[in-house]
Design a protein around this motif. Structure first.
Motif: not given
Length: 934
Positions: A895-924
């Motif tokens: 949600s912070a990345l959707g606010t004006p202070t962080h809008q478009d700071f990260m690319s769709p591919s980066e957000l996708r990488l973070l999302s899939e990593w969290l979805d599979i368990g955020a393992q180290y």
């Protein structure tokens, strides 16, 4: 095996009688007066003997010796590798107490081996079993002989090991063999033949994968081999054990499947074809709380389904017992698996009204599945007689108690004293003999009288029986396209992810399936399910191969394990999916939204069972299911074919165009799903598309589809192009990704972004793939004129994450990190094996403040100390920004990345990488060989 176990095993040699000094009375049988047994038991060899005109085979072993504390090590059903020396295989020419006992294996064991898992071929001339050769004193477990499969030919009177090569025989532990009707042998083994080959293809060492949780041990999976030990082929790919294979009357293999995926631990009954195809749940997923009522909880005890065998009347005989605690004995139940999938749930829509119970006691005795004495005794094993009488051969022990150093029967008075914790009454060790149970007159007659100090078990009859039908192996080019074998894939077809146990449920969308599947409706653009993620469990090596520390698994813990992503497939507007998936691996699926994040609610629930396909196999299911249920209702079971009818009607007629869609994607047959229609038009001769490591979609369902101007394009890609087909008029045309490709290290092989194959894996490790995102330069060009913007001082604006989320500013002066989130480099003070940024993102922290130019924990008063009358000061907790529960549970971060202070700071591919990593368990780490050794 531990050194202590070796010592214990050494003591067992010689078959010394247990508690011989204190046993004053030997009881060889009991009757209805012994505490609740309603079966008439023959007394001794002459009381009510039985003679059957065929041989019987059984295992005789010494009772294990107690340790220095007087305790006897009990075998846990989850620990099939054991070595209890002194066992041998015996035969009697007739099933009679007077028939002489012949030791068939003493020449090989010399009293120092172990025997288990006896089965007879269909004409009664050969007996197959597992044998562990002579115990080696003072040797470690890896130096002890493995379990091998042996066969005795009653006509030739010859004993042979099935696998003649010592090298091949020692590749793993082989147990629980059973003859198939075509003469081949099914067995369970730690050799994991196909799984090891895939590990090698993945550039990993070959090893026997360990079970998902619990004590470290290699997983047993089903294999099939020829009668001479050739052509060994692995047919199941469970991440825990598959045990006790037997043949059903229809030719399929019935077995016990230890389910441990995600949560819980239970042993259900499954069925599979001899070539590994058509694997499915048979019975019991929600039927485990059906044991004896536990007086401490007043609830039924939890039992497991073991040693299942098909009866002539198509019911299934099973030994039921807890994992441990009942001296390895249990009750026998007959299960109507033809009509039930659970004890109170029918197996098809036609018998949905059946309420059960599906399980009935095979014998009307008061057998208890809770620790302590069992008035009706307990059973160790059983097998059908197959003579048209439904009689059973059983290994049974009467109920016995130890009273002041004397073994006595379980009278009602003594059982009451035991329940009242009388210190003079103890549970005595079992005394297993062999009996034949006759359902016609409810009698149990001895064949082998019990003998103090020995255990008789695993009895089978050497009589001929009818052959079940032979299920032939599928053939490439005949039963399925040969290309699928060459590609090493099968096919997954889900008719609709919105199909919840036979009912369509499209969350938050009025109009349901018709609305979301028609491009002319407003709901079409808001359809919730957009992509399917294919996930693969990462097999864990034994400690000798790689000793992986618990910290490598990160916030999800070792129980959740490590995960790789196999790929993604679009979910069609009607919720259907058809996609190629790697063969011979355990995989699961997740349903994602348009942002590539796992959905919430039932639609997005983690898949809690591992699936598999064999090369060329199509695994088809109606949809998803809701795992939740309000007590006393049980959850709806999933995993057996035919449980519900499909709620997705598919195409209205042959050649019909789906309402409002592109006519180029018309159905060929009535009832086809949109996934089937699109796959035929766009996916070549196999009529199934490859998945993609990228999340990409072109809306080819629009009625006026134009590949140059199509709306609804989704691009979350690691590279600039991907192998997703994008034009039904030209199947060779591929999706071109928009936006920036991933600037950091790719978590997958570059060639997989354009040419997926069955070995493609997306493997995300925090240090290599996630942490570098925080240090990427993010120059601002708000005008998109190609010239970076500058601040008032003329400095180029850079929104690099760790410039603000750090403990020091550009001048190295201390500062409070933005949002109390420190993403700078360096190991964590809380866990040296983790970067501080990982701990900051996923674990609770304390709030910081600047005091006199230094960073300190901010303390707030929470009370007054009653002794000192001084304020009680405590630090302020900062909740983590992310959750290992998934991207949608990480609202503070996204949600912070959707606010004006962080809008478009990260690319769709980066957000996708973070999302899939969290979805599979955020393992180290998601690769045990990338993690440091413990």
């Amino acid at each position: 095996m531990t050194e202590a176990s070796h010592a214990s095993g050494s003591l067992r040699r010689g078959a010394a009688a247990l508690l011989a000094a204190v046993v004053a009375t030997v009881l060889t049988a009991c009757s209805s007066g012994s505490g609740g047994d309603d079966v008439t038991i023959g007394h001794g060899q002459n009381g009510d003997p039985v003679t059957l005109e065929f041989p019987v085979f059984y295992v005789k072993r010494p009772v294990p010796q107690p340790d220095e504390n007087g305790n006897i090590e009990e075998n846990d059903a989850r620990l099939p590798i054991r070595f209890e020396i002194g066992a041998d295989l015996y035969m009697r020419d007739q099933a009679s107490p007077s028939s002489p006992e012949i030791n068939l294996t003493s020449a090989e064991t010399e009293g120092l081996g172990d025997i288990r898992d006896v089965d007879v071929n269909y004409d009664g001339t050969k007996v197959i079993f597992s044998m562990r050769a002579q115990f080696i004193e003072d040797a470690d477990e890896e130096d002890q002989p493995t379990w091998n499969i042996w066969e005795y030919d009653t006509k030739l009177k010859e004993l042979r090991r099935i696998i003649t090569s010592d090298t091949t025989a020692e590749e793993g532990h082989d147990i629980m063999p059973h003859y198939l009707p075509d003469g081949r042998i099914v067995f369970t083994s730690t050799r994991q033949r196909q799984s090891r080959a895939i590990l090698l293809d993945e550039n990993k060492p070959q090893f026997a994968a360990q079970v998902e949780a619990g004590e470290e041990q290699p997983a047993f999976t089903l294999h099939v081999m020829d009668a001479d030990g050739a052509n060994i082929n692995q047919i199941t790919f469970n991440q825990s054990h598959d045990l006790d294979p037997a043949v059903m009357n229809d030719g399929r293999i019935l077995y016990t499947h230890w389910e441990q995926a995600l949560a819980g631990s239970q042993m259900d009954l499954y069925a599979v074809n001899p070539d590994g195809s058509d694997r499915q749940l048979l019975y019991g997923a929600h039927s485990h709380s059906t044991g004896t009522v536990d007086p401490t909880t007043n609830q039924p005890s939890v039992i497991q389904f073991l040693q299942a065998r098909a009866m002539a009347d198509n019911r299934t005989l099973s030994l039921v017992r807890p994992f441990e605690g009942t001296q390895e004995g249990g009750d026998l139940v007959l299960i109507d698996t033809a009509n039930y999938v659970d004890n109170t749930r029918g197996s098809t829509p036609a018998n949905a009204g059946l309420t059960g119970p599906a399980q009935t006691r095979a014998l009307p005795t008061d057998v208890r599945t809770i620790p302590g004495p069992s008035p009706g005794g307990r059973y160790r094993s059983a097998s059908p007689l197959f003579d048209g009488t439904n009689r059973l051969l059983v290994s049974w022990s009467q109920c016995r108690l130890l009273e002041e150093g004397r073994i006595v029967p379980c009278t009602s008075a003594r059982l009451e004293r035991f329940q009242n914790n009388d210190p003079l009454i103890e549970d005595a060790p079992p005394l297993y003999g062999i009996y034949i149970y006759d359902v016609r007159d409810n009698t149990q007659k001895p064949i082998v009288a019990p003998q103090e100090g020995f255990i008789y078990t695993e009895v089978v009859a050497g009589s001929a029986r009818a052959l079940p039908p032979v299920i032939l192996n599928r053939t490439a080019g005949v039963d399925y396209p040969a290309d699928l074998l060459a590609e090493g894939v099968g096919i997954l077809h889900i008719r609709s992810v919105y199909d919840m146990d036979g009912t369509i449920a499209v969350p938050g969308v009025p109009g349901g399936l018709a609305a979301v599947s028609n491009p002319g409706n407003a709901a079409y653009a808001n359809r919730p399910a957009r992509f399917l993620r294919l996930e693969k469990v990462v097999s864990q090596p034994d400690e000798d191969t790689r000793d992986v520390p618990n910290t490598a698994f990160g916030a999800s813990g070792r129980r959740f394990g490590m995960r790789e992503i196999l790929g993604y497939a679009p979910i069609e507007p009607d919720g259907s999916v058809k996609v190629k998936v790697p063969a011979n691996v355990a995989f699961a699926v997740s349903v994602l939204d348009a942002n590539g994040r796992r959905l919430g609610g039932a639609l997005g629930a983690r898949h809690s069972n591992w699936m598999q396909v064999m090369p060329g196999e199509t695994l088809e299911c109606n949809g998803c299911h809701n795992p939740a249920a309000t007590p006393p209702a049980t959850p709806t079971v999933h995993g057996r074919k035919g449980l519900t009818n499909s709620a997705n009607p598919g195409a209205a007629s042959t050649g019909a165009t789906f309402p409002g869609t592109n006519p180029a994607l018309a159905a060929f047959d009535a009832g086809e799903t949109m996934a089937t229609a699109r796959s035929r038009a766009m996916c070549g001769p196999t009529q199934a598309c490859f998945p993609s490591v990228d999340i990409a979609f072109d809306d080819y369902w629009q009625p006026t589809f134009d590949p140059m101007t199509t709306p609804g394009k989704i691009s979350m890609c690691y590279s600039t192009s991907t192998n997703v087909p994008s034009n039904p008029a030209d199947p060779t045309q591929r999706h071109t990704c928009e936006g920036e490709p991933l600037a950091t290290t790719l978590p997958t092989a570059l060639q997989c972004t354009t040419n997926w194959n069955s070995l493609c894996r997306t493997t995300i490790n925090y240090e290599r793939h996630i942490h570098p995102l925080w240090g990427v330069d993010r120059f601002v060009d708000a005008d998109e004129d190609g010239v970076p913007d500058v601040d008032g001082a003329g400095v180029v604006i850079n929104h690099k994450c760790n410039s603000c989320h750090s403990l020091a500013d550009a001048a190295a002066a201390a500062m409070v990190p933005a949002g109390q989130l420190d993403l700078s480099d360096g190991p964590s003070d809380d866990e040296a094996d983790h970067f501080k940024s990982y701990r900051e993102l996923l674990f609770n922290d304390t709030e910081l403040e600047l005091v006199g130019g230094a960073l300190v924990e901010r303390l707030v008063q929470t009370g007054i100390d009653p002794v000192t009358n001084l304020p009680i000061l405590e630090p302020v907790t900062v909740n983590p920004s992310m959750s290992a529960g998934g991207a949608r549970a990480s609202t503070r971060f996204f949600s912070a990345l959707g606010t004006p202070t962080h809008q478009d700071f990260m690319s769709p591919s980066e957000l996708r990488l973070l999302s899939e990593w969290l979805d599979i368990g955020a393992q180290y780490y998601n690769d045990p060989f990338a993690a440091p050794e413990d």
